[in-house]
Design a protein around this motif. Sequence first.
Motif, PDB file in Angstrom:
ATOM      1  N   UNK A 732      65.071 -22.717 -37.139  1.00 37.45           N
ATOM      2  CA  UNK A 732      64.870 -21.277 -37.059  1.00 37.45           C
ATOM      3  C   UNK A 732      65.216 -20.654 -38.393  1.00 37.45           C
ATOM      4  N   UNK A 733      64.581 -19.460 -38.606  1.00 38.31           N
ATOM      5  CA  UNK A 733      64.880 -18.729 -39.833  1.00 38.31           C
ATOM      6  C   UNK A 733      64.079 -19.217 -41.015  1.00 38.31           C
ATOM      7  N   UNK A 734      62.848 -18.600 -41.221  1.00 43.06           N
ATOM      8  CA  UNK A 734      62.011 -18.940 -42.369  1.00 43.06           C
ATOM      9  C   UNK A 734      61.805 -20.449 -42.482  1.00 43.06           C
ATOM     10  N   UNK A 735      61.209 -20.979 -41.421  1.00 44.72           N
ATOM     11  CA  UNK A 735      61.003 -22.418 -41.357  1.00 44.72           C
ATOM     12  C   UNK A 735      59.749 -22.800 -42.138  1.00 44.72           C
ATOM     13  N   UNK A 736      59.879 -23.866 -42.909  1.00 44.21           N
ATOM     14  CA  UNK A 736      58.709 -24.424 -43.587  1.00 44.21           C
ATOM     15  C   UNK A 736      58.717 -25.935 -43.405  1.00 44.21           C
ATOM     16  N   UNK A 737      57.471 -26.444 -43.160  1.00 42.96           N
ATOM     17  CA  UNK A 737      57.307 -27.887 -43.044  1.00 42.96           C
ATOM     18  C   UNK A 737      56.293 -28.313 -44.084  1.00 42.96           C
ATOM     19  N   UNK A 738      56.695 -29.295 -44.871  1.00 45.58           N
ATOM     20  CA  UNK A 738      55.780 -29.813 -45.878  1.00 45.58           C
ATOM     21  C   UNK A 738      55.613 -31.300 -45.640  1.00 45.58           C
ATOM     22  N   UNK A 739      54.323 -31.706 -45.443  1.00 46.09           N
ATOM     23  CA  UNK A 739      54.027 -33.112 -45.240  1.00 46.09           C
ATOM     24  C   UNK A 739      52.861 -33.496 -46.135  1.00 46.09           C
ATOM     25  N   UNK A 740      52.478 -34.731 -46.036  1.00 44.06           N
ATOM     26  CA  UNK A 740      51.360 -35.246 -46.839  1.00 44.06           C
ATOM     27  C   UNK A 740      50.065 -34.552 -46.466  1.00 44.06           C
ATOM     28  N   UNK A 741      49.941 -34.160 -45.211  1.00 42.10           N
ATOM     29  CA  UNK A 741      48.665 -33.637 -44.734  1.00 42.10           C
ATOM     30  C   UNK A 741      48.661 -32.127 -44.571  1.00 42.10           C
ATOM     31  N   UNK A 743      51.109 -28.144 -44.731  1.00 43.05           N
ATOM     32  CA  UNK A 743      52.297 -27.327 -44.925  1.00 43.05           C
ATOM     33  C   UNK A 743      52.278 -26.254 -43.855  1.00 43.05           C
ATOM     34  N   UNK A 744      53.422 -26.099 -43.157  1.00 48.20           N
ATOM     35  CA  UNK A 744      53.492 -25.131 -42.064  1.00 48.20           C
ATOM     36  C   UNK A 744      54.715 -24.254 -42.294  1.00 48.20           C
ATOM     37  N   UNK A 745      54.540 -22.954 -42.114  1.00 48.53           N
ATOM     38  CA  UNK A 745      55.674 -22.035 -42.143  1.00 48.53           C
ATOM     39  C   UNK A 745      55.624 -21.207 -40.878  1.00 48.53           C
ATOM     40  N   UNK A 746      56.837 -20.796 -40.396  1.00 44.59           N
ATOM     41  CA  UNK A 746      56.894 -20.048 -39.143  1.00 44.59           C
ATOM     42  C   UNK A 746      58.280 -19.446 -39.011  1.00 44.59           C
ATOM     43  N   UNK A 747      58.455 -18.673 -37.944  1.00 43.47           N
ATOM     44  CA  UNK A 747      59.793 -18.143 -37.668  1.00 43.47           C
ATOM     45  C   UNK A 747      60.683 -19.215 -37.054  1.00 43.47           C
ATOM     46  N   UNK A 748      60.126 -19.996 -36.154  1.00 40.98           N
ATOM     47  CA  UNK A 748      60.871 -21.071 -35.485  1.00 40.98           C
ATOM     48  C   UNK A 748      59.987 -22.305 -35.408  1.00 40.98           C
ATOM     49  N   UNK A 749      60.652 -23.451 -35.200  1.00 38.86           N
ATOM     50  CA  UNK A 749      59.877 -24.692 -35.068  1.00 38.86           C
ATOM     51  C   UNK A 749      60.694 -25.686 -34.244  1.00 38.86           C
ATOM     52  N   UNK A 760      59.671 -38.151 -36.606  1.00 32.90           N
ATOM     53  CA  UNK A 760      59.179 -37.002 -35.840  1.00 32.90           C
ATOM     54  C   UNK A 760      57.759 -37.288 -35.379  1.00 32.90           C
ATOM     55  N   UNK A 761      57.563 -37.143 -34.101  1.00 35.63           N
ATOM     56  CA  UNK A 761      56.252 -37.423 -33.501  1.00 35.63           C
ATOM     57  C   UNK A 761      55.392 -36.175 -33.453  1.00 35.63           C
ATOM     58  N   UNK A 762      56.002 -35.022 -33.160  1.00 39.41           N
ATOM     59  CA  UNK A 762      55.226 -33.791 -32.978  1.00 39.41           C
ATOM     60  C   UNK A 762      56.092 -32.611 -33.392  1.00 39.41           C
ATOM     61  N   UNK A 763      55.437 -31.585 -33.970  1.00 39.30           N
ATOM     62  CA  UNK A 763      56.125 -30.366 -34.365  1.00 39.30           C
ATOM     63  C   UNK A 763      55.381 -29.179 -33.789  1.00 39.30           C
ATOM     64  N   UNK A 764      56.124 -28.196 -33.296  1.00 40.94           N
ATOM     65  CA  UNK A 764      55.560 -26.964 -32.734  1.00 40.94           C
ATOM     66  C   UNK A 764      56.187 -25.781 -33.456  1.00 40.94           C
ATOM     67  N   UNK A 765      55.328 -24.951 -34.098  1.00 38.92           N
ATOM     68  CA  UNK A 765      55.794 -23.784 -34.844  1.00 38.92           C
ATOM     69  C   UNK A 765      55.455 -22.526 -34.065  1.00 38.92           C
TER      70      UNK A 765
END
Length: 827
Positions: A732-741, A743-749, A760-765
């Motif tokens: 939570x709080x300015x979440x960013x996900x960076x992967x090879x395929x 980049x995801x940003x969100x409020x929560x993940x 990690x198998x799955x991510x939900x933003x």
Amino acid sequence: MRVPSIKLTRRVLLGIILLTIAAVLLNYLQAWRHRSQQSAKPPAILDAQMRRSANEVEYIEYRGTPRVPKFRIHARLAQEKQTGTNLLEGIDACDFNADGSVRHEIHSLKAEYDPVRKFADFAGNVRVFINKKIELQTDSLHYDLDKEVGTTPDLMRVLSEEIRGTARGVRFEQKQQSLELQSQVDLTFNQAGGTKPGARKNGAMHATAQRAFCSDTTGRILFEGSARLVSDTQVLSGERVEAILDADHKRIRSLTAEGNALYSSSAPGESRSIGGDRLVFEIRDGALQSIFVSGQATFSASSPVETQNLRGGEIDVRFDAAELPAAIKARTGVTFQSYRGADQISMSGDQLDAIFVAGSRILKTIQILKPSGTTGSQAILKMSADKAEGSELQADDIRISLREINGRSVLEKLRAEGKARYISRPLPKNAASEPVRTLSGSLLEMTQSKTGDYIESGSASGAVEFSEGSSEPANRPQLKRLNADRAGFQFYASNNAVKHLDAEGNVRLVYEKSGKSSGAAVERFKTYSNRMNAEFLLKEGKSVVESVQQWGDFRYEDADRNASAGKCDYDAGRQLLVLTESPRIADGETTTTGTRIEYDQSGKQLWVRGNVWSSFRSRKGSGSLFGTESSSSSGIVKANEMLYGVESGRTRYSGNVRLLADNQNLQTDTLELTKGLEQVVAEGKVRHLISRKENGGSPAGKKSKQDPDDVLTLIQSSSMNYAKDKNKISYSGKVTLHSKDADISSDDMEAIPDAEGKKIHQATARGNVVVHYGSRSCKGDLADYDMDSKKLVVTGKPAEFYDPDKGRSFARRLTSTTADDTILLEK
């Protein structure tokens, strides 16, 4: 011991008595016989039984020129019987000194001399005066001139200023120069002087026995049968008392008493006694040198302030020039007891050696040894007060040094060697608060205070063990046992409680702490080191641990954890344990090191400060995202500081925190762990880097013979929460996900690990979701990203999709598969 005057005793017991009588009688009878042979035959009218008789007969023999009387015999009647015997009545005889003065006298009612059998008999009120100083009285006296043996079955009385007493049945042998008193011996010997003959004076000796024997040839004097020699200050008794004289027969060389023998002496305010089956007194130049006692030997001494009793198979007492005890040696089954008021000291062993202060009756040293060649049995020293069971010391060899204070001997130092063991029991007044303490080692030494009132300090070496019996008040740690190669102690004056303790060499301490409530379980912990020292304070009259310092390969152990360090400082009052110099602490899940470790036993909190490093065991972390079964260390945490709550099971790291595992690298400001790595909460600038293996360059769904690529996923946020039981990571709080395929940003993940917890198998933003992959991007309210299939689903009201080549599109749902580069928009 002052032995009786031998010159005085010998004057009575040797042959002066009968020698005088025999000499006077023999001279007279020889003269009378010679005179009768020169006389005419008596008239026939005389009695047929008589050959000669005369009234008022007197005979005098002279010596020298001018003539001086040698001896004189006077009788009222003298008769010569037909049988050849001679009778005298009313005898008054004496011999003279060279100056003509009377020396010895003899008086009797009758005397008879048989020249054939060479017998001489005195009868009726026989009295002999020797040098006008000694008077002898008896009813009869028989003397055999051939055998030179004199006897009387009657009671003989001795009266003089120096000697007074009686004996029944006397036998004297001139050739052997021996005298035998056959029964009822009762003699009193007085010092010279005084006005009343026979009156007892200071220094008198009273001797009684059933029999007595004296030999001038062998220099031997013997009393037998309930013999008892008593003076004003001394008593010697036994079934047999024998004295051996020196060469000139003027002094006693040795004195022996046998059969329930007992010698006692007294002085103002004190007394001593020595007893046993046999007592041997060695005397040199008239002074007592030693007394040897054998067979149930005893030695006792008492004064107004102290009583001492010694028992053993043998006791040897050596005396100084003033005839005061200088040394005592006892052997075989030895026991010693000393009482001073309510205080008592007792010892037991196989040999005891005691040395006295020169010129006094005060003990200087005592040594007691265990029975030689035995196992199990040891020398024992016990000290008690108020008639209660007191302290006890056991060892193969116990040595005691004493010193004099105000005219009394007090303990100065104790030394015990060979399996030594000291048990300190509290005084009755302190029994409720003070524990029983035990100290053991190969060598123990205890030093008494200068006042002699308490043990001030002590030391021990060789497999040292110190222990306490009872527990401290609830929830306060108590030192229960100490083991070391060497240890030193200091004690409080009021109750001999421990004040200071130091130890070195393989130091091992065991502490015990009772629970806060009655019946609560007792907690124990142990510490180890090369060196240590401890301070104790008196609290409500009881000695309690105040502080302990240990250093040199320090280790700590309790039921849940262990620790090590170069140094440990323990504040028992605060119940705070501080480890420095490369400290390390470990429990069933974690091993942690740092610059400084503090453990609050009362609050059950653990702080680690500076260069914190924690490693987690794979057994506990197996299945967690931050652990793998194949790794020997499933996770590592680095930080500036760590706080662990024992009861809550929570660990909080702060300051440049980093969590490392085989496939994890988590950085944050603070990190909180619960149950190891099963629940992880990170706060402040979270940076979570996840590594996963993928087959590079091969078609989807097909395995490649190449090694899989190491693909990294980086998630950043303000906080992170991982729960193993829910198999979910929440950011939570300015979440960013960076992967090879993508980049995801969100409020929560939320991220879902795979079934094995390896990646990690799955991510939900959720909230303000923005996704970038390649040159494309999309926005929405919710995004689901399957990292295995590389499928991305974005939903919104509406979701926005942007492709530089196709422009901007909107849809309720957008599905993109990066593996085959397909996009599906749903209205």
